[in-house]
Design a protein around this motif. Sequence first.
Motif, mmCIF file in Angstrom:
data_model
loop_
_atom_site.group_PDB
_atom_site.id
_atom_site.type_symbol
_atom_site.label_atom_id
_atom_site.label_comp_id
_atom_site.label_asym_id
_atom_site.label_seq_id
_atom_site.Cartn_x
_atom_site.Cartn_y
_atom_site.Cartn_z
ATOM 1 N N ILE A 75 0.837 -1.208 0.000
ATOM 2 C CA ILE A 75 0.000 0.000 0.000
ATOM 3 C C ILE A 75 0.868 1.252 0.000
ATOM 4 C CG2 ILE A 75 -1.624 1.366 1.392
ATOM 5 C CD1 ILE A 75 -2.894 -1.340 2.230
ATOM 6 N N ASN A 76 1.971 1.218 0.723
ATOM 7 C CA ASN A 76 2.862 2.381 0.771
ATOM 8 C C ASN A 76 3.399 2.757 -0.609
ATOM 9 O OD1 ASN A 76 2.492 2.526 3.527
ATOM 10 N ND2 ASN A 76 4.399 1.483 4.020
ATOM 11 N N GLY A 77 3.432 1.807 -1.514
ATOM 12 C CA GLY A 77 3.929 2.078 -2.853
ATOM 13 C C GLY A 77 2.844 2.410 -3.867
ATOM 14 N N TRP A 78 1.588 2.391 -3.453
ATOM 15 C CA TRP A 78 0.484 2.669 -4.369
ATOM 16 C C TRP A 78 0.391 4.153 -4.695
ATOM 17 C CZ3 TRP A 78 -4.220 -0.279 -1.841
ATOM 18 C CH2 TRP A 78 -4.024 -1.653 -1.960
ATOM 19 N N ASP A 79 -0.036 4.433 -5.899
ATOM 20 C CA ASP A 79 -0.416 5.784 -6.310
ATOM 21 C C ASP A 79 -1.932 5.859 -6.166
ATOM 22 O OD1 ASP A 79 -1.134 8.142 -7.553
ATOM 23 O OD2 ASP A 79 -0.145 7.672 -9.464
ATOM 24 N N PRO A 80 -2.451 6.677 -5.243
ATOM 25 C CA PRO A 80 -3.904 6.730 -5.037
ATOM 26 C C PRO A 80 -4.695 7.058 -6.308
ATOM 27 C CG PRO A 80 -2.794 7.846 -3.251
ATOM 28 C CD PRO A 80 -1.743 7.513 -4.276
ATOM 29 N N ALA A 81 -4.063 7.734 -7.242
ATOM 30 C CA ALA A 81 -4.752 8.083 -8.490
ATOM 31 C C ALA A 81 -4.725 6.927 -9.498
ATOM 32 C CB ALA A 81 -4.104 9.318 -9.110
ATOM 33 N N ASP A 82 -3.902 5.913 -9.231
ATOM 34 C CA ASP A 82 -3.776 4.792 -10.167
ATOM 35 C C ASP A 82 -3.568 3.501 -9.360
ATOM 36 O OD1 ASP A 82 -3.529 3.369 -12.555
ATOM 37 O OD2 ASP A 82 -1.358 3.741 -12.667
ATOM 38 N N LEU A 83 -4.625 3.034 -8.717
ATOM 39 C CA LEU A 83 -4.536 1.860 -7.839
ATOM 40 C C LEU A 83 -4.371 0.583 -8.654
ATOM 41 C CD1 LEU A 83 -7.333 2.675 -5.258
ATOM 42 C CD2 LEU A 83 -4.872 2.889 -4.963
ATOM 43 N N PRO A 84 -3.722 -0.414 -8.066
ATOM 44 C CA PRO A 84 -3.644 -1.700 -8.753
ATOM 45 C C PRO A 84 -5.054 -2.293 -8.897
ATOM 46 C CG PRO A 84 -2.735 -1.870 -6.524
ATOM 47 C CD PRO A 84 -3.052 -0.430 -6.762
ATOM 48 N N PRO A 85 -5.276 -3.088 -9.931
ATOM 49 C CA PRO A 85 -6.621 -3.629 -10.152
ATOM 50 C C PRO A 85 -7.142 -4.479 -8.986
ATOM 51 C CG PRO A 85 -5.156 -4.169 -11.996
ATOM 52 C CD PRO A 85 -4.334 -3.478 -10.963
ATOM 53 N N ASP A 86 -6.244 -5.115 -8.233
ATOM 54 C CA ASP A 86 -6.666 -5.991 -7.132
ATOM 55 C C ASP A 86 -6.577 -5.317 -5.758
ATOM 56 O OD1 ASP A 86 -3.908 -5.867 -6.953
ATOM 57 O OD2 ASP A 86 -3.678 -7.995 -6.492
ATOM 58 N N TRP A 87 -6.696 -3.991 -5.705
ATOM 59 C CA TRP A 87 -6.532 -3.303 -4.425
ATOM 60 C C TRP A 87 -7.559 -3.767 -3.401
ATOM 61 C CZ3 TRP A 87 -10.015 -0.166 -1.913
ATOM 62 C CH2 TRP A 87 -11.110 0.310 -2.648
ATOM 63 N N ARG A 88 -8.768 -4.100 -3.825
ATOM 64 C CA ARG A 88 -9.789 -4.585 -2.878
ATOM 65 C C ARG A 88 -9.385 -5.936 -2.283
ATOM 66 N NH1 ARG A 88 -12.848 -1.847 -6.657
ATOM 67 N NH2 ARG A 88 -14.272 -0.296 -5.799
ATOM 68 N N ARG A 89 -8.730 -6.750 -3.080
ATOM 69 C CA ARG A 89 -8.243 -8.036 -2.579
ATOM 70 C C ARG A 89 -7.159 -7.822 -1.525
ATOM 71 N NH1 ARG A 89 -4.671 -11.620 -5.796
ATOM 72 N NH2 ARG A 89 -4.200 -13.238 -4.318
ATOM 73 N N SER A 90 -6.279 -6.870 -1.769
ATOM 74 C CA SER A 90 -5.243 -6.551 -0.779
ATOM 75 C C SER A 90 -5.877 -6.045 0.508
ATOM 76 C CB SER A 90 -4.284 -5.495 -1.338
ATOM 77 O OG SER A 90 -3.551 -6.015 -2.413
ATOM 78 N N ARG A 91 -6.888 -5.194 0.381
ATOM 79 C CA ARG A 91 -7.577 -4.688 1.579
ATOM 80 C C ARG A 91 -8.228 -5.839 2.343
ATOM 81 N NH1 ARG A 91 -12.394 -0.419 1.013
ATOM 82 N NH2 ARG A 91 -13.359 -2.209 0.018
ATOM 83 N N ALA A 92 -8.877 -6.755 1.623
ATOM 84 C CA ALA A 92 -9.525 -7.899 2.281
ATOM 85 C C ALA A 92 -8.498 -8.781 2.991
ATOM 86 C CB ALA A 92 -10.320 -8.708 1.261
#
Length: 157
Positions: free
Chosen positions: A111-128
Amino acid sequence: MSAAYAVAAGLHLFSVGLVVGFMAITLWALIPAQHLLDGAGYATMEAGMNRVLQPLMPVLLVLALLSGLAATVLAFAAGLPGAWWQLAAAVGVAAMASSTLVINHPVNNAINGWDPADLPPDWRRSRARWELGHRIRVTVGLPAFACAIVAVLLVAS
């Protein structure tokens, strides 16, 4: 009760109480609130929390682990009545730390490496996945804290 046990058990109660208390509030209040945010809001909030918590939580977890180990060894060495409860508390804290290292920490780093304007497609999976690890931490952490309290009460009585 020896002074060494009192210090170790006191540090253990303090550190476990802080960690588990924060984790419980996160589970019961913060996570539901995060689900109201869009992806960019979630990523921004989580990365901001990581910047604050990543220096602090390892210190508290290591303190909880080491003080729990010390209190357990001292309780058994002195034949204290709460020794088995102290051991159960230490094992619970070790399980909580393990879940943190195996599940939550890698997700936090991603998450620390994510760009909030361009999230990875599986960001919801990472959150889960992070939320699952967090539920595990709270599920083992709350009983560990209760066991630490019982251990001290048995020794004090």
